[in-house]
Design a protein around this motif. Sequence first.
Motif, short mmCIF file in Angstrom:
data_model
loop_
_atom_site.label_atom_id
_atom_site.label_comp_id
_atom_site.label_asym_id
_atom_site.label_seq_id
_atom_site.Cartn_x
_atom_site.Cartn_y
_atom_site.Cartn_z
N GLU A 40 0.82 -1.21 0.00
CA GLU A 40 0.00 0.00 0.00
C GLU A 40 0.85 1.26 0.00
N SER A 41 1.96 1.24 0.74
CA SER A 41 2.79 2.44 0.86
C SER A 41 3.92 2.48 -0.17
N ARG A 42 3.99 1.44 -1.00
CA ARG A 42 4.96 1.39 -2.09
C ARG A 42 6.40 1.39 -1.59
N GLN A 43 6.64 0.62 -0.53
CA GLN A 43 7.97 0.54 0.06
C GLN A 43 8.46 -0.91 0.04
N GLN B 236 4.57 5.61 4.58
CA GLN B 236 3.88 6.57 3.72
C GLN B 236 4.64 7.89 3.67
N ALA B 237 5.17 8.33 4.81
CA ALA B 237 5.94 9.58 4.85
C ALA B 237 7.19 9.46 3.98
N VAL B 238 7.80 8.29 3.98
CA VAL B 238 8.98 8.06 3.13
C VAL B 238 8.59 8.20 1.66
N GLN C 193 17.10 3.80 -2.74
CA GLN C 193 18.30 3.70 -1.91
C GLN C 193 18.24 4.68 -0.75
N ALA C 194 17.87 5.92 -1.00
CA ALA C 194 17.79 6.93 0.06
C ALA C 194 16.71 6.56 1.08
N ALA C 195 15.59 6.05 0.60
CA ALA C 195 14.52 5.62 1.50
C ALA C 195 14.98 4.48 2.39
N ASN C 196 15.70 3.52 1.82
CA ASN C 196 16.21 2.41 2.61
C ASN C 196 17.19 2.89 3.67
N VAL C 197 18.06 3.82 3.30
CA VAL C 197 19.02 4.38 4.26
C VAL C 197 18.28 5.08 5.39
N ALA C 198 17.28 5.87 5.05
CA ALA C 198 16.51 6.59 6.06
C ALA C 198 15.78 5.62 6.99
N GLN D 101 16.72 12.86 4.02
CA GLN D 101 16.23 11.84 3.09
C GLN D 101 14.70 11.75 3.08
N THR D 102 14.08 12.01 4.23
CA THR D 102 12.63 11.86 4.33
C THR D 102 12.04 13.07 5.08
#
Length: 179
Positions: free
Chosen positions: A45-48, A83-85, A93-98, A122-123
Amino acid sequence: VAASIGKAIEAADEYTRIESRLRQVSGGASGAAELQSSLYAVAQESRQSFTELANTYAQVARSTEELGISQGELLNITKAVSQAVTISGASTQAANVAMIQFSQAMASGVLRGEELRSVMEQTPRLARAIAQGLGVGIGELRKLGEQGELTAQKVLGAIAKSAGDIDREFKSMTPTVAD
């Protein structure tokens, strides 16, 4: 063929690691299966990334056991974080790091220093949600971080308070082809 077999083994090992972590925080195999299903739905749902989401959930769950946060509340917080990410528009990559930095901060009990800087850079939507939930501006959030005031309990409470706003904003976004 060897590369494909290697990738399959790597994926199976990662699945086993996730399942083990979730079993530890959910009280057993049946709880882990239900939790895994819920986390998978949140990730879709949050596309992560499911892997990063499950790792973040497990880390935060382990580090906040004494806070009395229910599994349902923690799932809602995890959903708001993911969702915020997505809203922040960070690269994968940045989302994973965050997410890693955020989960490390929650494991240490305080969001500050490098972890806070990573979340803010990043977020930014996650940082804004924390600030909003605490009733402060971004500049004050930095100061609170420097003072060690951004405890896991305060941060998670702030995210829970901001979850509705994040969800509304997220739902207004049109998914991309990559999503």
